[in-house]
Scaffold this motif. Structure first.
Motif, PDB file in Angstrom:
ATOM      1  N   LYS A   1     -49.300  93.778  45.804  1.00 24.41           N
ATOM      2  CA  LYS A   1     -48.570  95.030  45.549  1.00 24.41           C
ATOM      3  C   LYS A   1     -49.137  96.154  46.401  1.00 24.41           C
ATOM      4  N   LYS A   2     -48.389  97.211  46.432  1.00 23.05           N
ATOM      5  CA  LYS A   2     -48.787  98.384  47.201  1.00 23.05           C
ATOM      6  C   LYS A   2     -50.191  98.831  46.791  1.00 23.05           C
ATOM      7  N   GLY A   3     -51.001  99.186  47.788  1.00 25.09           N
ATOM      8  CA  GLY A   3     -52.346  99.644  47.490  1.00 25.09           C
ATOM      9  C   GLY A   3     -53.391  98.556  47.517  1.00 25.09           C
ATOM     10  N   ASP A   4     -52.934  97.280  47.495  1.00 24.46           N
ATOM     11  CA  ASP A   4     -53.895  96.170  47.541  1.00 24.46           C
ATOM     12  C   ASP A   4     -54.601  96.127  48.895  1.00 24.46           C
TER      13      ASP A   4
ATOM     14  N   ILE B   1     -52.518  86.559  50.784  1.00 23.72           N
ATOM     15  CA  ILE B   1     -51.128  86.166  50.546  1.00 23.72           C
ATOM     16  C   ILE B   1     -50.392  87.363  49.974  1.00 23.72           C
ATOM     17  N   ILE B   2     -49.298  87.752  50.667  1.00 23.14           N
ATOM     18  CA  ILE B   2     -48.569  88.929  50.177  1.00 23.14           C
ATOM     19  C   ILE B   2     -47.306  88.529  49.443  1.00 23.14           C
TER      20      ILE B   2
ATOM     21  N   PRO C   1     -54.000  85.809  60.877  1.00 20.09           N
ATOM     22  CA  PRO C   1     -55.442  85.798  61.115  1.00 20.09           C
ATOM     23  C   PRO C   1     -55.930  86.868  62.099  1.00 20.09           C
ATOM     24  N   ASN C   2     -55.104  87.310  63.006  1.00 19.19           N
ATOM     25  CA  ASN C   2     -55.597  88.245  64.015  1.00 19.19           C
ATOM     26  C   ASN C   2     -55.332  89.716  63.670  1.00 19.19           C
ATOM     27  N   THR C   3     -55.079  89.991  62.376  1.00 21.27           N
ATOM     28  CA  THR C   3     -54.764  91.356  61.967  1.00 21.27           C
ATOM     29  C   THR C   3     -56.028  92.086  61.505  1.00 21.27           C
ATOM     30  N   LYS C   4     -56.075  93.397  61.744  1.00 22.51           N
ATOM     31  CA  LYS C   4     -57.204  94.185  61.227  1.00 22.51           C
ATOM     32  C   LYS C   4     -57.020  94.411  59.725  1.00 22.51           C
ATOM     33  N   PRO C   5     -58.099  94.316  58.942  1.00 20.09           N
ATOM     34  CA  PRO C   5     -57.966  94.547  57.500  1.00 20.09           C
ATOM     35  C   PRO C   5     -57.495  95.969  57.202  1.00 20.09           C
ATOM     36  N   GLY C   6     -56.826  96.152  56.071  1.00 19.10           N
ATOM     37  CA  GLY C   6     -56.364  97.482  55.696  1.00 19.10           C
ATOM     38  C   GLY C   6     -55.829  97.454  54.289  1.00 19.10           C
TER      39      GLY C   6
END
Lengths: 454, 573
Positions: free
Chosen positions: B123-126, B133-134, B150-155
């Motif tokens: 959910k939003k804000g997670d 897994i979204i 896998p190649n995404t920056k965390p956020g």
């Protein structure tokens, strides 16, 4: 008007090196005009801004640096027409039977394109060849590629001719158009083929490409592609069922090696080029059935195994591409058995698609498996019998030994013009199996035994 | 994008000049924009392997870089698809261009118009990091997890929308600006990240008695099937594809026969998965690059297959990858290497053959994925040794990395002994690691029964050598009985009919019971012999010959029990 070049810098084996050309396309057709006016044809094997390498199909003998080179800007094409049936052409597709010129309906690129795997339909029509060892034990189906692995001096040509004469799909009246591609076979062999075609009236429904032993070796590289291009035309544009007989693949591969070494490539096994598998695949894979088209291409390539060695690169790579193989045996041939087909190393990978209830008969597979098992065991026992003597074998072993002999005498052996139906072949098989106690027929289900065991 | 010109063309390998490209970058070659990949850079000259036929290409034609390495598209829609070696959808190409594959054809691997029902699980804000897994999409019966690539920056998730979307629609946004859609791309030559590797100690049940009992493979394990042609390799592989208890099957037809691919293509959709009652195709991805399709695409097909496998593994599934055949793959490497005029290693294969093979097999395994789930990839690679000679480089280099060796034997195939796995030369190094599982889930004495089977078969081999010399009648009674029992093992246990509706799959319990019934006869036979019963009588016990009937019997339990009873009765009488 294409430009002509007089810039040949090097001639080596079947290759001609031309420099200072405009950009030339890879694989393009080339004409070489000698000072006396004679022309040769070739194909671009390597093209760059500095130098173009041309392989000359007729060989380079008599060529010098004064010859003019013309690049035609297109791939090699075969003119096709329905009038080709009944004609005899040379290995490069020119008529040599003194008949009228063939007026082309279309010109097709001989390289051919790969059939999209999702467009292929599964072969499933049983072809009755009239030869028991093939029909019952190594069944040929329409759209299959099934080579004959032979050795020098064995009757592979007779078998191929017998198949060409007798092949039919039971229950369907349509017969085969036979396309015959000879690569480097002797004049005598070629004449026997043509004569047989003429005598049986098969020539009317045949097309013959002849590259003989004394014809240029490099021409052999295009002969099978010519034949298969014609086959695709008849099968996929004219709805015909085509049987392509190609002999001898070994000669083809020798030519491939010749070109490879003339180009100073790094050789693979036994000096054959590393791309031989891919190259052979572009020939053999041009068999099959395309969904929604009525015609089909069935291939019967013949190759002579060098030194009868099945592990030699040519039969080896072939076996990995084709859907099985029919192996001829020198031992059977010596025992005066025709056709000398050794069923044990022979195999038809598509067999199960073409047999069984509704196609041949419900007991086909089981009977075949049982024959294989018993014959294999019987043959093994020959070695043992030779050491310990037949008397000291068990009853079961003696039976199997006898079975193997009878199998060769009654089942394998048949006359050169004997056209056995599948029912007749199955009948013989059951007669042979009746010598084995019922309990030992473990490949056959009880119901089948009850129904068919005499 | 950087541009250059073609300098030289010799078959599937071309050289470009003035091109500023990276290694393994995908480039567009010539006026027809054929797809190629950079494989060597030498000064101003760039060597490119082209995935399509190069006939007609001329020096001077343009070459353009794309900035991307060879990648595949990963997202819903992979299952039930048929791709070529570079993930072009073959069914789609057929629709566009007809029955023959012409050049310069392109189509997206994943259908851009098809809509998928996306359900969110985050959910939003997670917090979102690679592997989170979204949400999920239903792909046939498979719950297809949509993860942060896998190649995404965390956020942090700033936006997440449920609903029906195409694979390219944005469904999620992160606070660092990343936009996530249902699909993403991944370079095929790079293994996808995982958290850690686990020991493979759960079997991949294949339903084939000879595999499950004698030579089991683990989930996450690697096996090689070498076999000379005509030894039943393809049938064995498709049996495994059909029956192995994996969630997803990836089948790579690498340089194989067109008609064989057709058989797979026609058969798989008809096959019903015994567990879900759905067509098998609904959990299968096929990669078909037949022998006459371009050799460079054949080289890529293996990587395409394993990358797709990794993608499903990352969702926590067990994936079985069948590669038929890795020898054709190695040959493609050799062909390209020789066109590069590289110094050849053994038998003309490039010297990096063993590294490439090891890299590929190492991508298998049982792992904890980035999302924390447990997934596995089992790789079953076919090897086609030339002339059946196992000492050749591809087989040897494969054996150095695989744990299972299923040696197909042409002689057995000739005798119609199927699956024609030679029980003397094959091996599995998973027997010990898998023993606890079989003990717990099938039977306490599983391993013991297996061991007895193996020792009888080995004894048979020794005895047969003697028989070859002196004939079977000269053997002592006990040995004659052993030979008979060994024959029962071969015929009733090892042989299995792939084409029989019941015999084609044998659950571990059935395999175990068959072993037990054979051993029951063995025990009774040896005991009766001790007690003075005549050997001939023991060999003539009728009920034992009926054990084979259980193969074709749905209600095998009752039958085998009845046979055991009958045997006891006969021995008593």
């Amino acid at each position: 008007m294409e430009k002509e070049y007089k810039t040949i810098t090097k001639i080596a084996g079947p290759l001609v090196f031309v420099s200072k050309t405009e950009p030339i396309g890879y694989g393009d057709l080339v004409k070489i005009i000698m000072p006396e006016g004679e022309t040769k044809t070739g194909q671009v094997l390597d093209t760059s801004e500095d130098i173009v390498v041309v392989q000359v199909f007729e060989g380079t003998s008599g060529l010098d640096r004064d010859a003019r080179v013309k690049f035609l800007g297109e791939n090699i094409k075969l003119p096709v027409s329905e009038d080709m049936l009944g004609r005899i052409l040379d290995g490069a597709g020119k008529p040599i039977d003194n008949g009228p010129a063939i007026i082309p309906e279309d010109k097709l690129d001989i390289t051919g394109a790969a059939i999209n795997p999702t467009s292929r339909a599964s072969p499933e029509d049983f072809i009755q060849t009239g030869i028991s060892t093939i029909d019952l034990m190594n069944t040929l189906v329409r759209g299959q590629k099934l080579p004959i692995f032979s050795g020098s001096g064995l009757p592979h040509n007779e078998i191929a001719l017998q198949i060409a004469r007798q092949a039919k799909v039971t229950g369907k009246e349509s017969s085969f158009v036979v396309i015959f591609a000879a690569m480097g076979i002797t004049n005598e062999e070629a004449q026997r083929f043509v004569m047989d075609f003429e005598q049986t009236g098969a020539l009317k429904r045949s097309l013959v490409f002849l590259n003989l032993a004394d014809d240029p070796a490099v021409e052999r590289l295009i002969t099978p592609r010519m034949a298969l291009t014609a086959a695709e035309y008849f099968a996929f544009q004219k709805d015909m069922h085509v049987l392509v007989i190609m002999t001898d693949i070994t000669n083809y591969c020798e030519s491939l090696r010749e070109i490879g070494s003339a180009r100073e490539e790094i050789p693979g096994r036994r000096g054959y080029p590393g791309y031989m598998y891919t190259d052979l695949a572009t020939i053999y894979e041009r068999a099959g059935i395309v969904k929604g088209k009525k015609g089909s291409i069935t291939q019967l390539p013949i190759l002579t195994m060098i030194g009868d060695d099945i592990t030699h690169p040519i039969p080896d790579l072939t076996g990995y591409i084709t859907e099985g193989q029919i192996v001829l045996s020198r031992e059977l041939h010596r025992k005066n058995t025709y056709p000398p087909i050794d069923v044990l190393p022979s195999l038809s990978r598509l067999m199960n698609l073409g047999i069984g209830a509704g196609k041949t008969r419900e007991d086909h597979k089981q009977v075949s498996d049982q024959l294989y098992a018993n014959y294999a065991e019987g043959r093994d026992l020959r070695g043992l019998a030779a050491i310990v003597g037949e008397e000291s074998l068990s009853e079961r072993d003696k039976r199997l030994l006898k079975f193997a002999a009878e199998f060769e005498r009654r089942f394998v052996r048949q006359a050169r013009n004997e056209n056995r139906t599948i029912e007749g072949t199955l009948k013989t098989a059951w007669e042979l199996l009746s010598a084995i106690p019922e309990a030992e027929l473990i490949r056959i289900s009880p119901e089948i035994k009850k129904k068919y065991r005499p | 994008m950087a541009k250059g010109t073609l300098h030289r063309i010799t078959g599937p390998v071309v050289i470009a000049k003035g091109l500023n490209a990276k290694m393994y970058e995908v480039v567009k070659v010539g006026n027809q924009t054929l797809m190629g990949e950079v494989i060597q850079i030498n000064g101003d000259k760039t060597t490119i392997q082209v995935y399509e036929d190069t006939s007609g290409l001329k020096p001077g034609e343009p070459v353009e870089t794309t900035g991307l390495p060879l990648s595949v598209e990963l997202g819903p829609g992979l299952l039930n698809s048929v791709y070529d070696g570079i993930q072009r959808p073959l069914a789609e190409l057929r629709k566009q261009e007809g029955d023959f594959i012409s050049r310069g054809m392109t189509a997206p691997a994943l259908d851009r118009k098809r809509k998928w029902e996306f359900k969110t699980t985050a959910k939003k804000g997670d917090d979102a990091k690679p592997g989170t897994i979204i949400g999920t999409v239903r792909e046939y019966d498979t719950e297809h997890a949509i993860t942060i690539p896998p190649n995404t920056k965390p956020g942090k998730i700033t936006e997440l929308k449920e609903g029906t979307y195409t694979v390219t629609d944005t469904v999620c946004k992160l606070d660092n600006g990343h936009e996530i859609s249902l699909m993403h791309r991944w370079p095929v030559r790079k293994a996808r990240d995982t958290q850690k590797k686990l020991l493979p100690n759960i079997p991949l049940i294949t339903g084939q008695r000879v595999f499950d009992a004698l030579f089991p493979i683990a989930k996450g394990g690697v096996a090689a099937i070498p076999g000379p042609f005509g030894s039943g390799k393809t049938v064995s592989q498709s049996q495994l594809a059909k029956w192995a208890d994996a969630n997803v099957i990836v089948y790579v037809g690498c340089g194989e026969r067109g008609n064989e691919m057709t058989e797979v293509l026609e058969e798989f959709p008809k096959l019903v998965d015994p567990r879900t009652e759905q067509p098998l195709m609904n959990r299968t991805v096929l990669v078909a690059n037949t022998s006459n399709m371009p050799v460079a695409a054949r080289e890529a097909s293996i990587y395409t297959g394993i990358t797709i496998s990794e993608y499903y593994r990352d969702m926590g599934y067990s994936v079985a990858l069948m590669a038929d055949s890795t020898s054709r793959w190695a040959e493609a490497m050799r062909e390209i290497s020789s066109r590069l005029q590289e110094m050849p290693g053994e038998e003309g294969y490039p010297s990096y053959l063993s590294t490439r093979l090891a890299d590929f097999y190492e991508r298998a395994g049982r792992t904890i994925t980035l999302s924390g789930k447990e997934g596995s990839i089992s790789v079953i690679g076919a090897v086609s040794p030339p002339g059946g000679d196992f000492s050749e480089p591809v087989t040897q280099n494969t054996l150095r990395v695989v744990k299972n060796f299923w040696a197909l034997d042409a002689k057995l195939a000739q005798r119609r002994h199927f699956p024609s796995i030679n029980w003397l030369t094959s091996y599995s190094l998973y027997l010990d690691t898998l023993e606890p599982w079989f003990k717990e889930n099938v039977a306490e004495d599983w391993r013991e029964s297996v061991n007895r089977m193996m020792s009888i078969l080995q004894e048979e081999d020794r005895l047969l050598e003697i028989v070859q010399l002196i004939g079977s009648d000269a053997l002592p009674d006990k040995e004659r009985i052993t030979l008979r029992i060994a024959r029962m093992i071969r015929e009733f246990l090892l042989q299995q009919n792939a084409f029989h509706p019941i015999d084609t799959y044998s659950e571990p319990k059935k395999t175990h019971m068959t072993m037990k019934t054979i051993l029951k006869y063995a025990d009774l036979a040896y005991a009766s012999l001790e007690a003075g019963m005549r050997a001939q009588k023991i060999l003539e016990i009728k009920a034992k010959d009926r054990i084979g009937e259980a193969k074709f019997e749905k209600n095998y339990e009752a039958l085998l029990k009845a046979i055991e009873k009958e045997m006891e009765r006969e021995f008593k009488a």
